[in-house]
Design a protein around this motif. Structure first.
Motif, PDB file in Angstrom:
ATOM      1  N   ALA A 180       1.634   9.068  -6.197  1.00 28.34           N
ATOM      2  CA  ALA A 180       2.057  10.451  -5.937  1.00 28.34           C
ATOM      3  C   ALA A 180       3.119  10.889  -6.946  1.00 28.34           C
ATOM      4  N   HIS A 181       4.030   9.988  -7.276  1.00 32.36           N
ATOM      5  CA  HIS A 181       5.067  10.316  -8.251  1.00 32.36           C
ATOM      6  C   HIS A 181       4.462  10.596  -9.622  1.00 32.36           C
ATOM      7  N   ALA A 182       3.486   9.793 -10.017  1.00 35.80           N
ATOM      8  CA  ALA A 182       2.820  10.010 -11.310  1.00 35.80           C
ATOM      9  C   ALA A 182       2.078  11.337 -11.321  1.00 35.80           C
ATOM     10  N   ALA A 183       1.394  11.671 -10.214  1.00 39.18           N
ATOM     11  CA  ALA A 183       0.665  12.941 -10.132  1.00 39.18           C
ATOM     12  C   ALA A 183       1.622  14.122 -10.206  1.00 39.18           C
ATOM     13  N   ASN A 201      -7.217  14.248   2.087  1.00 39.19           N
ATOM     14  CA  ASN A 201      -7.513  13.333   3.186  1.00 39.19           C
ATOM     15  C   ASN A 201      -7.900  11.937   2.730  1.00 39.19           C
ATOM     16  N   SER A 202      -8.130  11.760   1.439  1.00 40.98           N
ATOM     17  CA  SER A 202      -8.484  10.442   0.912  1.00 40.98           C
ATOM     18  C   SER A 202      -7.995  10.345  -0.527  1.00 40.98           C
ATOM     19  N   LEU A 203      -8.001   9.144  -1.044  1.00 38.65           N
ATOM     20  CA  LEU A 203      -7.631   8.940  -2.440  1.00 38.65           C
ATOM     21  C   LEU A 203      -8.696   9.609  -3.306  1.00 38.65           C
ATOM     22  N   VAL A 237      -3.609   9.904  -0.209  1.00 36.60           N
ATOM     23  CA  VAL A 237      -3.643  10.731   0.993  1.00 36.60           C
ATOM     24  C   VAL A 237      -2.264  11.371   1.128  1.00 36.60           C
ATOM     25  N   SER A 238      -2.228  12.690   1.035  1.00 38.43           N
ATOM     26  CA  SER A 238      -0.926  13.358   1.011  1.00 38.43           C
ATOM     27  C   SER A 238      -1.067  14.847   1.299  1.00 38.43           C
ATOM     28  N   LYS A 239       0.074  15.489   1.385  1.00 36.49           N
ATOM     29  CA  LYS A 239       0.141  16.942   1.563  1.00 36.49           C
ATOM     30  C   LYS A 239       0.971  17.502   0.426  1.00 36.49           C
ATOM     31  N   TRP A 240       0.362  18.353  -0.380  1.00 34.02           N
ATOM     32  CA  TRP A 240       1.047  19.025  -1.483  1.00 34.02           C
ATOM     33  C   TRP A 240       1.590  20.342  -0.949  1.00 34.02           C
ATOM     34  N   VAL A 261       0.842  -1.206   0.000  1.00 23.01           N
ATOM     35  CA  VAL A 261       0.000   0.000   0.000  1.00 23.01           C
ATOM     36  C   VAL A 261       0.874   1.252   0.000  1.00 23.01           C
ATOM     37  N   GLU A 262       1.937   1.251   0.809  1.00 24.50           N
ATOM     38  CA  GLU A 262       2.845   2.404   0.829  1.00 24.50           C
ATOM     39  C   GLU A 262       3.514   2.602  -0.527  1.00 24.50           C
ATOM     40  N   LEU A 263       3.958   1.519  -1.125  1.00 29.22           N
ATOM     41  CA  LEU A 263       4.617   1.599  -2.422  1.00 29.22           C
ATOM     42  C   LEU A 263       3.650   2.077  -3.502  1.00 29.22           C
ATOM     43  N   SER A 264       2.412   1.622  -3.457  1.00 33.60           N
ATOM     44  CA  SER A 264       1.408   2.059  -4.436  1.00 33.60           C
ATOM     45  C   SER A 264       1.093   3.539  -4.271  1.00 33.60           C
ATOM     46  N   SER A 265       0.986   4.004  -3.026  1.00 33.86           N
ATOM     47  CA  SER A 265       0.722   5.426  -2.781  1.00 33.86           C
ATOM     48  C   SER A 265       1.872   6.288  -3.279  1.00 33.86           C
ATOM     49  N   ALA A 266       3.096   5.849  -3.031  1.00 36.34           N
ATOM     50  CA  ALA A 266       4.259   6.606  -3.499  1.00 36.34           C
ATOM     51  C   ALA A 266       4.303   6.647  -5.024  1.00 36.34           C
TER      52      ALA A 266
END
Length: 138
Positions: free
Chosen positions: A45-48, A117-119, A76-79, A37-42
């Motif tokens: 985020a990298h693609a975005a 706060n969410s995907l 879920v992230s902070k830009w 899950v962490e790897l997928s989120s990263a």
């Protein structure tokens, strides 16, 4: 020894082996799921970030007044946008990049943040101004 006794011992040994196999494969699988899950989120985020950066760079060489609407899927992230850098941080990752042009929001600030706060799919509205690119994340 009676025949039935060997059969019961075999069943007990077989069940013990089965339990050992299930326990030894289940525990790494549970911890591996969190890592996946962490790897997928990263990766998301990298693609975005890559998509937003390439759009900003494209607009930096366009005429003033040009605009582009970009849709990105963000975990879920902070830009964080700070003058010429964009960074995304989340659970277990921090990805950043630099642009060749100054970035400002619609209020004229060069330093601002946006929290997700969410995907979800974010709408990033980019507009080329005279000396900077205006970026609005919704």
């Amino acid at each position: 020894m009676p025949k039935g006794q060997v059969s019961v011992e075999f069943i007990v040994l077989f069940l013990a082996l089965l339990v050992a196999v299930v326990v030894s494969t289940m525990t790494p699988g549970i911890f591996g799921l969190n890592k996946s899950v962490e790897l997928s989120s990263a990766s998301l985020a990298h693609a975005a970030l890559s998509k937003v950066k390439s759009s900003v760079e494209l607009l930096s060489v366009s005429d003033p007044g040009s605009s582009k609407l970009v849709y990105v899927k963000s975990p879920v992230s902070k830009w964080e946008i700070n003058t010429r850098s964009i960074s995304i941080s989340g659970d277990g990752y921090n990805i950043s990049t630099n642009t060749t042009v100054t970035l400002k929001n619609n209020l004229g600030s060069t330093s601002f943040t946006h929290e997700t706060n969410s995907l979800k799919i974010l709408t990033v509205n980019l507009t080329r101004m005279d000396e900077y690119v205006q970026i609005d994340i919704n």
